[in-house]
Design an enzyme around this catalytic site. Structure first.
Site, PDB file in Angstrom:
ATOM      1  N   HIS A   1       9.144  -9.073   1.032  1.00 46.14           N
ATOM      2  CA  HIS A   1       9.064  -7.883   0.194  1.00 46.14           C
ATOM      3  C   HIS A   1       9.793  -8.183  -1.120  1.00 46.14           C
ATOM      4  CE1 HIS A   1       7.962  -4.807   3.351  1.00 46.14           C
ATOM      5  NE2 HIS A   1       8.476  -5.727   4.146  1.00 46.14           N
TER       6      HIS A   1
ATOM      7  N   ILE B   1       0.823  -1.207   0.000  1.00 45.90           N
ATOM      8  CA  ILE B   1       0.000   0.000   0.000  1.00 45.90           C
ATOM      9  C   ILE B   1       0.863   1.266   0.000  1.00 45.90           C
ATOM     10  CG2 ILE B   1      -0.233   0.341   2.514  1.00 45.90           C
ATOM     11  CD1 ILE B   1      -3.284   0.603   2.029  1.00 45.90           C
TER      12      ILE B   1
ATOM     13  N   HIS C   1       6.109 -11.933   5.643  1.00 43.84           N
ATOM     14  CA  HIS C   1       5.909 -11.469   4.264  1.00 43.84           C
ATOM     15  C   HIS C   1       7.264 -11.183   3.648  1.00 43.84           C
ATOM     16  CE1 HIS C   1       5.453  -8.193   7.193  1.00 43.84           C
ATOM     17  NE2 HIS C   1       6.117  -7.429   6.334  1.00 43.84           N
TER      18      HIS C   1
ATOM     19  N   GLY D   1      12.432  -3.534  11.444  1.00 48.15           N
ATOM     20  CA  GLY D   1      11.409  -2.817  10.698  1.00 48.15           C
ATOM     21  C   GLY D   1      10.125  -3.579  10.464  1.00 48.15           C
TER      22      GLY D   1
HETATM   23  P1  5GP Z   1       7.088  -4.666   7.384  1.00 48.52           P
HETATM   24  O1  5GP Z   1       7.338  -3.265   7.863  1.00 48.52           O
HETATM   25  O2  5GP Z   1       6.291  -5.463   8.414  1.00 48.52           O
HETATM   26  O3  5GP Z   1       8.305  -5.404   6.913  1.00 48.52           O
HETATM   27  O4  5GP Z   1       6.181  -4.526   6.099  1.00 48.52           O
HETATM   28  C1  5GP Z   1       4.802  -4.309   6.182  1.00 48.52           C
HETATM   29  C2  5GP Z   1       4.377  -3.731   4.869  1.00 48.52           C
HETATM   30  O5  5GP Z   1       2.962  -3.828   4.785  1.00 48.52           O
HETATM   31  C3  5GP Z   1       4.723  -2.255   4.714  1.00 48.52           C
HETATM   32  O6  5GP Z   1       5.568  -2.089   3.580  1.00 48.52           O
HETATM   33  C4  5GP Z   1       3.367  -1.574   4.553  1.00 48.52           C
HETATM   34  O7  5GP Z   1       3.383  -0.522   3.627  1.00 48.52           O
HETATM   35  C5  5GP Z   1       2.489  -2.707   4.108  1.00 48.52           C
HETATM   36  N1  5GP Z   1       1.100  -2.576   4.491  1.00 48.52           N
HETATM   37  C6  5GP Z   1       0.611  -2.194   5.702  1.00 48.52           C
HETATM   38  N2  5GP Z   1      -0.727  -2.208   5.701  1.00 48.52           N
HETATM   39  C7  5GP Z   1      -1.096  -2.608   4.452  1.00 48.52           C
HETATM   40  C8  5GP Z   1      -2.376  -2.810   3.838  1.00 48.52           C
HETATM   41  O8  5GP Z   1      -3.447  -2.648   4.431  1.00 48.52           O
HETATM   42  N3  5GP Z   1      -2.369  -3.218   2.535  1.00 48.52           N
HETATM   43  C9  5GP Z   1      -1.215  -3.428   1.842  1.00 48.52           C
HETATM   44  N4  5GP Z   1      -1.331  -3.822   0.571  1.00 48.52           N
HETATM   45  N5  5GP Z   1      -0.005  -3.244   2.397  1.00 48.52           N
HETATM   46  C10 5GP Z   1       0.060  -2.836   3.679  1.00 48.52           C
END
Ligand code: 5GP
Ligand code: ZN
Length: 116
Positions: free
Chosen positions: A104, A33, A102, A95
């Protein structure tokens, strides 16, 4: 296994909409997002696993399937040859903000190393 309060479990179930670009029996992938690159896709297992630290021996094939999904997505996005990053953050210090693992998949621009 799903967690009702987990955002990504809710995307798996369809309760929360997402721009899905890949689906298999074990995994789905959707566009981030808040994209940090022209291609920024998140590949997740359908099964709820909070962090890398919560992986069990029996999850080995599942984790492998996330990378095979990343490979297919990179090809579909046209970034496979130029190069891309497929990376998973573990816990707050690295982070991680959503506690459902997930991968990336980032590409479409030059990516520096090491990451911040
Ligand atoms: P992290 O910070 O946990 O490695 O990555 C989480 C990712 O999820 C972030 O890049 C953030 O932008 C994405 N994200 C958070 N909420 C949502 C959402 O509701 N929909 C989508 N598609 N991505 C999300
Ligand atoms: Zn979950």
């Amino acid at each position: 296994m799903t967690e009702p309060d987990c955002l990504f479990c809710r995307i798996v179930s369809g309760d929360v909409p997402a721009d899905v670009v890949y689906e298999s029996d074990e995994a789905i992938a959707f566009r981030d997002i808040n994209p940090q690159a022209p291609t920024h896709v998140l590949v997740i297992p359908r099964k709820h696993i909070a962090t890398i630290n919560d992986l069990e021996d029996g999850d080995a094939g599942l984790v492998g399937s996330l990378y095979l999904a990343a490979k297919a997505i990179a090809a579909a996005e046209g970034i496979a040859d130029a190069g891309y990053r497929a990376v998973m953050n573990c816990n707050e210090g690295a982070g991680q903000s959503v506690f459902h693992i997930h991968l990336h998949v980032l590409g479409g621009r030059a990516l520096s190393w090491p990451p911040g």
